[in-house]
Design a protein around this motif. Structure first.
Motif, PDB file in Angstrom:
ATOM      1  N   PHE A 189       0.822  -1.210   0.000  1.00 30.21           N
ATOM      2  CA  PHE A 189       0.000   0.000   0.000  1.00 30.21           C
ATOM      3  C   PHE A 189       0.850   1.251   0.000  1.00 30.21           C
ATOM      4  O   PHE A 189       0.510   2.234  -0.648  1.00 30.21           O
ATOM      5  CB  PHE A 189      -0.944  -0.001   1.209  1.00 30.21           C
ATOM      6  N   PHE A 190       1.952   1.200   0.698  1.00 23.75           N
ATOM      7  CA  PHE A 190       2.840   2.367   0.703  1.00 23.75           C
ATOM      8  C   PHE A 190       3.298   2.678  -0.709  1.00 23.75           C
ATOM      9  O   PHE A 190       3.408   3.841  -1.092  1.00 23.75           O
ATOM     10  CB  PHE A 190       4.032   2.115   1.626  1.00 23.75           C
ATOM     11  N   PHE A 194       0.512   4.347  -2.444  1.00 29.66           N
ATOM     12  CA  PHE A 194       0.243   5.690  -1.934  1.00 29.66           C
ATOM     13  C   PHE A 194       1.416   6.628  -2.170  1.00 29.66           C
ATOM     14  O   PHE A 194       1.550   7.642  -1.483  1.00 29.66           O
ATOM     15  CB  PHE A 194      -0.072   5.637  -0.431  1.00 29.66           C
ATOM     16  N   ARG A 195       2.236   6.322  -3.106  1.00 27.81           N
ATOM     17  CA  ARG A 195       3.340   7.200  -3.513  1.00 27.81           C
ATOM     18  C   ARG A 195       4.295   7.473  -2.360  1.00 27.81           C
ATOM     19  O   ARG A 195       4.666   8.619  -2.095  1.00 27.81           O
ATOM     20  CB  ARG A 195       2.807   8.551  -4.026  1.00 27.81           C
ATOM     21  N   ALA A 196       4.622   6.426  -1.631  1.00 32.05           N
ATOM     22  CA  ALA A 196       5.535   6.625  -0.509  1.00 32.05           C
ATOM     23  C   ALA A 196       6.664   5.603  -0.601  1.00 32.05           C
ATOM     24  O   ALA A 196       6.678   4.625   0.149  1.00 32.05           O
ATOM     25  CB  ALA A 196       4.799   6.508   0.814  1.00 32.05           C
ATOM     26  N   PRO A 197       7.606   5.814  -1.506  1.00 31.25           N
ATOM     27  CA  PRO A 197       8.650   4.809  -1.724  1.00 31.25           C
ATOM     28  C   PRO A 197       9.510   4.569  -0.485  1.00 31.25           C
ATOM     29  O   PRO A 197       9.851   3.426  -0.190  1.00 31.25           O
ATOM     30  CB  PRO A 197       9.479   5.409  -2.855  1.00 31.25           C
ATOM     31  N   ASP A 198       9.795   5.649   0.259  1.00 30.49           N
ATOM     32  CA  ASP A 198      10.657   5.466   1.444  1.00 30.49           C
ATOM     33  C   ASP A 198       9.992   4.570   2.471  1.00 30.49           C
ATOM     34  O   ASP A 198      10.615   3.711   3.077  1.00 30.49           O
ATOM     35  CB  ASP A 198      10.958   6.819   2.077  1.00 30.49           C
ATOM     36  N   LEU A 199       8.697   4.822   2.630  1.00 28.05           N
ATOM     37  CA  LEU A 199       7.968   4.024   3.601  1.00 28.05           C
ATOM     38  C   LEU A 199       7.956   2.572   3.195  1.00 28.05           C
ATOM     39  O   LEU A 199       8.152   1.677   4.010  1.00 28.05           O
ATOM     40  CB  LEU A 199       6.534   4.522   3.716  1.00 28.05           C
ATOM     41  N   THR A 257      11.299   1.001   3.978  1.00 27.10           N
ATOM     42  CA  THR A 257      11.492   0.809   5.419  1.00 27.10           C
ATOM     43  C   THR A 257      10.617  -0.321   5.926  1.00 27.10           C
ATOM     44  O   THR A 257      11.044  -1.184   6.681  1.00 27.10           O
ATOM     45  CB  THR A 257      11.143   2.100   6.177  1.00 27.10           C
ATOM     46  N   GLN A 258       9.378  -0.282   5.477  1.00 27.43           N
ATOM     47  CA  GLN A 258       8.423  -1.284   5.950  1.00 27.43           C
ATOM     48  C   GLN A 258       8.908  -2.688   5.582  1.00 27.43           C
ATOM     49  O   GLN A 258       8.836  -3.601   6.394  1.00 27.43           O
ATOM     50  CB  GLN A 258       7.052  -1.000   5.332  1.00 27.43           C
ATOM     51  N   VAL A 317      10.752  13.794   1.990  1.00 25.05           N
ATOM     52  CA  VAL A 317      10.567  13.052   3.237  1.00 25.05           C
ATOM     53  C   VAL A 317      11.892  12.941   3.981  1.00 25.05           C
ATOM     54  O   VAL A 317      11.976  13.183   5.194  1.00 25.05           O
ATOM     55  CB  VAL A 317       9.983  11.664   2.935  1.00 25.05           C
ATOM     56  N   LEU A 351      -1.508   8.088   7.025  1.00 23.21           N
ATOM     57  CA  LEU A 351      -1.352   8.328   5.591  1.00 23.21           C
ATOM     58  C   LEU A 351      -2.678   8.729   4.976  1.00 23.21           C
ATOM     59  O   LEU A 351      -2.752   9.688   4.188  1.00 23.21           O
ATOM     60  CB  LEU A 351      -0.849   7.052   4.916  1.00 23.21           C
ATOM     61  N   LYS A 405      -2.924   9.544  -2.890  1.00 17.43           N
ATOM     62  CA  LYS A 405      -2.706   9.646  -4.353  1.00 17.43           C
ATOM     63  C   LYS A 405      -3.073  11.021  -4.881  1.00 17.43           C
ATOM     64  O   LYS A 405      -3.766  11.164  -5.881  1.00 17.43           O
ATOM     65  CB  LYS A 405      -3.528   8.565  -5.060  1.00 17.43           C
ATOM     66  N   PRO A 423       5.111  10.994  -6.053  1.00 12.79           N
ATOM     67  CA  PRO A 423       5.874  10.793  -4.836  1.00 12.79           C
ATOM     68  C   PRO A 423       6.625  12.075  -4.471  1.00 12.79           C
ATOM     69  O   PRO A 423       7.023  12.821  -5.366  1.00 12.79           O
ATOM     70  CB  PRO A 423       6.836   9.660  -5.160  1.00 12.79           C
ATOM     71  N   PRO A 424       6.799  12.338  -3.207  1.00 17.74           N
ATOM     72  CA  PRO A 424       7.391  13.619  -2.800  1.00 17.74           C
ATOM     73  C   PRO A 424       8.895  13.664  -3.039  1.00 17.74           C
ATOM     74  O   PRO A 424       9.682  13.802  -2.109  1.00 17.74           O
ATOM     75  CB  PRO A 424       7.041  13.700  -1.315  1.00 17.74           C
ATOM     76  N   THR A 471       2.360  14.197  -3.367  1.00 17.87           N
ATOM     77  CA  THR A 471       1.581  13.728  -2.222  1.00 17.87           C
ATOM     78  C   THR A 471       2.154  14.403  -0.975  1.00 17.87           C
ATOM     79  O   THR A 471       3.350  14.686  -0.921  1.00 17.87           O
ATOM     80  CB  THR A 471       1.720  12.207  -2.063  1.00 17.87           C
ATOM     81  N   PRO A 521       4.058  15.202   1.992  1.00 13.36           N
ATOM     82  CA  PRO A 521       5.207  14.455   2.523  1.00 13.36           C
ATOM     83  C   PRO A 521       5.198  14.329   4.047  1.00 13.36           C
ATOM     84  O   PRO A 521       5.866  13.463   4.590  1.00 13.36           O
ATOM     85  CB  PRO A 521       6.398  15.297   2.080  1.00 13.36           C
ATOM     86  N   GLN A 581       4.067  11.106   5.609  1.00 17.60           N
ATOM     87  CA  GLN A 581       5.040  10.051   5.310  1.00 17.60           C
ATOM     88  C   GLN A 581       6.217  10.101   6.281  1.00 17.60           C
ATOM     89  O   GLN A 581       6.691   9.069   6.768  1.00 17.60           O
ATOM     90  CB  GLN A 581       5.535  10.200   3.879  1.00 17.60           C
ATOM     91  N   ALA A 582       6.647  11.335   6.559  1.00 16.27           N
ATOM     92  CA  ALA A 582       7.763  11.467   7.502  1.00 16.27           C
ATOM     93  C   ALA A 582       7.353  10.954   8.874  1.00 16.27           C
ATOM     94  O   ALA A 582       8.112  10.255   9.551  1.00 16.27           O
ATOM     95  CB  ALA A 582       8.195  12.926   7.584  1.00 16.27           C
ATOM     96  N   LEU A 606       7.170   7.175   8.831  1.00 15.73           N
ATOM     97  CA  LEU A 606       8.498   6.558   8.794  1.00 15.73           C
ATOM     98  C   LEU A 606       9.044   6.423  10.219  1.00 15.73           C
ATOM     99  O   LEU A 606       9.558   5.377  10.614  1.00 15.73           O
ATOM    100  CB  LEU A 606       9.439   7.413   7.944  1.00 15.73           C
ATOM    101  N   ILE A 640       7.080   3.703  12.081  1.00 19.80           N
ATOM    102  CA  ILE A 640       7.432   2.310  11.751  1.00 19.80           C
ATOM    103  C   ILE A 640       8.632   1.863  12.578  1.00 19.80           C
ATOM    104  O   ILE A 640       8.642   0.778  13.164  1.00 19.80           O
ATOM    105  CB  ILE A 640       7.754   2.188  10.239  1.00 19.80           C
TER     106      ILE A 640
END
Lengths: 805, 112
Positions: A670-671, A674-679, A682-683, A761, B44, B50, B54-55, B65, B67, B70-71, B74, B77
């Motif tokens: 899902f990350f 949702f356009r969150a490559p870093d997440l 990490t995930q 990010v 999120l 969407k 991506p930021p 999106t 950011p 997301q921070a 992160l 997590i």
């Protein structure tokens, strides 16, 4: 006039300094010498205010504190508060002087003692000078606390602790009740100032909450001033060092209730409820105290009961005098107002003779090591000065001339006789009973005074029962009681001097409506002809002497009173039941089971969150801004839900761990969506490690048992968790549909200019919010340390499965 | 998508809570883990889904999106990982020392 606040602040400032002084100078110099001048300075300051106050002025000062809630340190210096202030610091000076000789500088924790004492002086002064009811309440409770600390001063003794606890429970209970009454008063009048309340007396007396407010406030005043049935704490409070008993428990603190009743007489007075409640309880207390005092064998307990009786007398006088307010300022009212004057007069007298007596008893206790009447006797030859002081004190208390107690006792009779002539408040039917009760109580007062005096000093010395060699007290211990005894005589000789400068202003302060009329005039004289009052006194002496001589014959009647019905037993019973009850209630919810506590926590979250949503009409859906859902995403969602359900239903450890892993990897998917490559990256990493960790640990953990908890247990869990889920969904949907403001993230889109990074990010994490990340690393390392320690460390003496054996 | 996600997050929370309320230590840990996932997805979702690329600057398009969530996630997590690891080891240790992983047996004594 900030001088005033400075003067009142001295005790608190010194309370802070005492420990240092004690540490530096004790035992070279007794710590009391440093404290001695604190009340002296305040005494001179207050005396300097006296001429203008006696001239009819009142000083009103304000020091802002919590002004938003109208709770300010307002001071009202009038005759009444000044009189109390003088008693507090005057007695304070004498008691501290006495304590210097009474409290051994080698054995006692003097620093504690004087800190508590200063705390008391400060709060008591604050109490009597405060005009703001809530500030008054704060000081009121502070006196209770310092009294508690002083009673428990010898905390090694079990009796001291239980006595302290008893006094604390009763006075704080009264204090809380009083607070409720004061809140009602301030709601009715819309002000926190007693002065302004007095000006709104019409509104208060016609309000439907008048009686509840009155009863609540009087409960507080009665608990503090040991009125029946709250009187039981005072005899137990005698476990305190004698200077404390002389000071707090006869001269000052127990008179705080009297002060409050006097202060609020203009607010409540003039109605039958107040009249009967105050004077009735006062008379009952007077009887209860004086009758019980006769049977005491401990000198201090005798004095305690006599204090109860005397306070009841003062209280009943205040009640009788309040009738004056029924009349407008006219001659008829002024007759009844004499009772108020008598109350104030007797209050001062009581402070002098009772203080003197307490100090004499302290001397006896100090020199002989006992204060049991049965072991005492014949001290007349051994301690002549103490005997003289005791004669002055007890004759004054018994109401004999030439001592001040005679004058106020006569005035008491006058007031009661006046009250009989009243044709309001059903006095025509009950009045005669009042006179009779007052007279009976006076007879018993006479008897216990004589008991105390002659059983201790007359007869033959019972020296062989005593360990110590007996001699007269050191001169230092005799100074304070001698000053008080001198006052007892001086006030008899020059009553009108004291009346003019001290008592008259206080009288006028209690009855402000009469103050300007000039009706409040009194001329005290020892000889006022052969009238009813004098005949009553002669009767008291005659009957009292007769009963004292024959005390052995009728003493046995005390035994007929069933012990189960004594107030003390009722208190114990009530306390025990209350403890059992609260233990039962507490055990019902404090089960020791984590699951139960979590149910409470989640329950509160559901109730508070859901309640807020409903109350503020927060539930609203708006999905117009939603992004589209594709078929694959739906598939993923479905997969995620199945994984979560699989965890719930898993029968084996492995299945559960794998299902959680699957859930984690699906979240990573899902990350990506949702356009969150870093997440996503990490995930993936974290999920892999977590799964490995789970697999590692589950090898050591026991097999999953089938959840065989009762159906009710499961049902509660189900309801709670469904509630939590529903609440989160509702919050999410409502928040999603109502975006109140733009995201702040526009700022971070300048990441390249501000931080030199293309990945926004990452720029947030390591640059914009760099500190957060650093602390996060700290958390990680702490967790890592914890993990390492838990695995490696084997506590000494701990073997495996130790707890189960 | 946001509505769908809200419902799914709610279900994840419900399942997680149910597990946390159970009596076995392992189930409780799994429950916190699931709630952790729920929280991350919730944050999120609240940022809007969407809404752009991506930021990362210099990629296609000019909208990104949000950011900030997301921070936050992160960080979450990583912290979640740390607490889960500690929790796991703690329960392992509890079991080794006390011989049970049943919370009912681990409760304190009466009047303690």
């Amino acid at each position: 006039m900030s001088c005033f606040y400075l003067a009142l602040g001295i005790p608190f400032i010194f309370a802070l300094l005492v420990p240092f002084l004690h540490k530096k100078f004790n035992p070279k110099i007794h710590t009391g010498w440093f404290i001695l001048f604190v009340p002296l300075v305040i005494l001179f300051y207050l005396l300097s205010l006296n001429p203008s106050i006696a001239g009819g002025k009142t000083i009103y000062l304000t020091l802002l504190w919590i002004s938003a809630y109208d709770i300010n340190l307002t001071a009202n210096i009038d005759g009444l508060s000044l009189l109390f202030g003088l008693i507090i610091v005057g007695m304070g000076f004498l008691v501290i002087l006495y304590s210097i000789y009474y409290m051994s500088k080698l054995r006692e924790a003097l620093d504690n003692f004087y800190v508590y004492l200063l705390l008391f002086i400060g709060s008591m002064l604050g109490l009597v000078f405060s005009d703001n009811v809530f500030v008054l309440y704060v000081f009121w409770e502070m006196t209770s606390i310092s009294s508690f600390l002083l009673i428990a001063f010898w905390f090694q003794r079990e009796k001291s602790r239980s006595g302290a606890l008893k006094s604390m429970l009763i006075t704080i209970f009264g204090g809380l009740s009083m607070l409720a009454g004061l809140i009602i008063l301030s709601m009715i009048t819309d002000t926190n100032s007693i002065r302004e309340m007095i000006s709104k007396v019409g509104i208060i007396q016609s309000h439907y909450l008048f009686v509840p407010a009155m009863v609540l406030i009087l409960t507080g005043a009665f608990a503090k001033s040991v009125q029946f049935p709250f009187s039981i704490w005072l005899p137990d409070a005698m476990e305190a060092p004698t200077p404390v008993s002389a000071y707090l428990h006869s001269a000052t603190m127990v008179k705080a209730g009297i002060y409050l009743v006097a202060r609020l007489t203009p607010v409540f007075g003039g109605v039958p409820q107040w009249f009967w409640f105050v004077s009735g309880i006062g008379l009952v207390t007077l009887l209860y105290g004086s009758i019980n005092a006769v049977r005491q064998t401990d000198l201090k307990a005798l004095l305690a009961y006599s204090t109860i009786g005397q306070l009841g007398l003062i209280m009943s006088l205040l009640g009788l005098g309040s009738a004056a307010l029924y009349f407008e300022a006219a001659n008829e009212g002024a007759i009844y107002a004499v009772a108020i004057f008598a109350a104030i007069f007797h209050l001062v007298n009581h402070a002098t003779f009772k203080g003197c007596l307490f100090m004499v008893v302290g001397i006896i206790d100090h020199e002989l090591g006992t204060r049991d009447i049965r072991k005492l006797g014949g001290l007349l030859q051994l301690m002549p000065i103490s005997f003289l002081l005791a004669v002055i004190g007890s004759f004054a208390m018994a109401g004999l001339p030439p001592f001040n107690g005679f004058l106020s006792k006569e005035l008491f009779f006058t007031a009661v006789l006046n009250a009989v002539k009243m044709n309001i408040f059903h006095m025509e039917t009950w009045g005669v009973l009042l006179v009779f009760l007052a007279w009976i109580a006076s007879v018993f007062t006479f008897i216990y005074c004589m008991t105390m005096l002659f059983k201790t000093f007359a007869g033959v010395p019972k020296g062989r029962k005593l360990k110590k060699k007996v001699h007269e007290a050191p001169i230092g211990m005799l100074i304070s009681p001698s000053i008080l005894a001198g006052l007892v005589i001086a006030m008899f000789c020059y009553p009108n001097f004291f009346s003019k400068h001290l008592l008259q202003p206080a009288w006028e302060a209690v009855l402000p409506t009469f103050a300007t009329s000039g009706l409040l005039q009194i001329e005290i004289s020892a000889w006022h002809g052969l009238n009813t009052e004098l005949l009553m006194t002669i009767g008291v002496v005659a009957v009292g002497t007769l009963l004292y001589k024959t005390i052995r014959k009728w003493y046995g009647i005390y035994r007929y009173y069933p012990t189960a019905l004594t107030l003390n037993n009722m208190y114990e019973f009530l306390l025990e039941k209350l403890e059992q009850f609260s233990l039962a209630v507490t055990n019902r919810y404090m089960t020791g089971s984590v699951r139960d506590y979590l149910v409470y926590i989640f329950g509160v979250i559901i109730l508070a969150g859901g309640g807020a949503l409903l109350m503020f009409d927060g539930i609203s859906f708006n999905s117009s801004q939603d992004s589209a859902v594709s078929f694959y995403e739906l598939l993923l969602l479905f997969g995620m839900l199945s994984a979560a359900l699989a965890v719930l239903l898993a029968k084996t450890r492995l299945a559960a761990v794998v299902a959680v892993g699957a859930l984690g990897f699906l979240v990573a998917f899902f990350f990506v969506l949702f356009r969150a490559p870093d997440l996503a990256l990490t995930q993936l990493v974290v999920e892999t490690i977590t799964t490995v960790l789970f697999l590692l640990c589950f090898y050591h953990l026991p097999r999953l048992k089938k959840d065989d908890s009762p159906i009710r247990f499961k049902a509660v869990n189900g309801v709670i968790s469904a509630g939590v889920g529903l609440l989160v969904t509702l919050f999410a949907l409502s928040a999603n549909g109502n975006r109140l403001f733009e995201s702040v993230s526009k700022f971070y889109e300048n990441a390249y200019e501000l931080a030199g990074a293309n990945n926004i990010v990452n720029a947030i994490l390591v640059d914009f919010r760099g500190f957060d990340t650093m602390l996060e690393i700290l958390v990680l390392s702490m967790a890592g340390l914890g993990v390492y320690v838990l695995i490696k460390l084997h506590l000494a003496g701990r073997t495996e499965n130790e707890g189960t054996k | 998508m946001e509505t769908c996600m809200s419902i799914v997050v709610g279900i994840l929370f419900a399942i997680g809570t149910y597990l946390i309320l159970s009596k076995t230590l392992l189930r409780i840990i799994l429950g916190t883990s699931i709630i952790g996932h729920g929280v991350n997805l919730l944050i999120l979702t609240m940022g809007g889904l969407k809404k752009g690329g991506p930021p990362i600057l210099g990629l296609q398009g000019i909208t990104f999106t949000d950011p900030l969530p997301q921070a936050l996630v992160l960080t979450a997590i990583v912290i979640n990982f740390a607490t889960t690891a500690l929790f796991l080891v703690l329960s392992y240790r509890t079991y080794r020392v006390l011989g049970t992983d049943d919370l009912e047996q681990l409760r304190g004594y009466e009047n303690e």
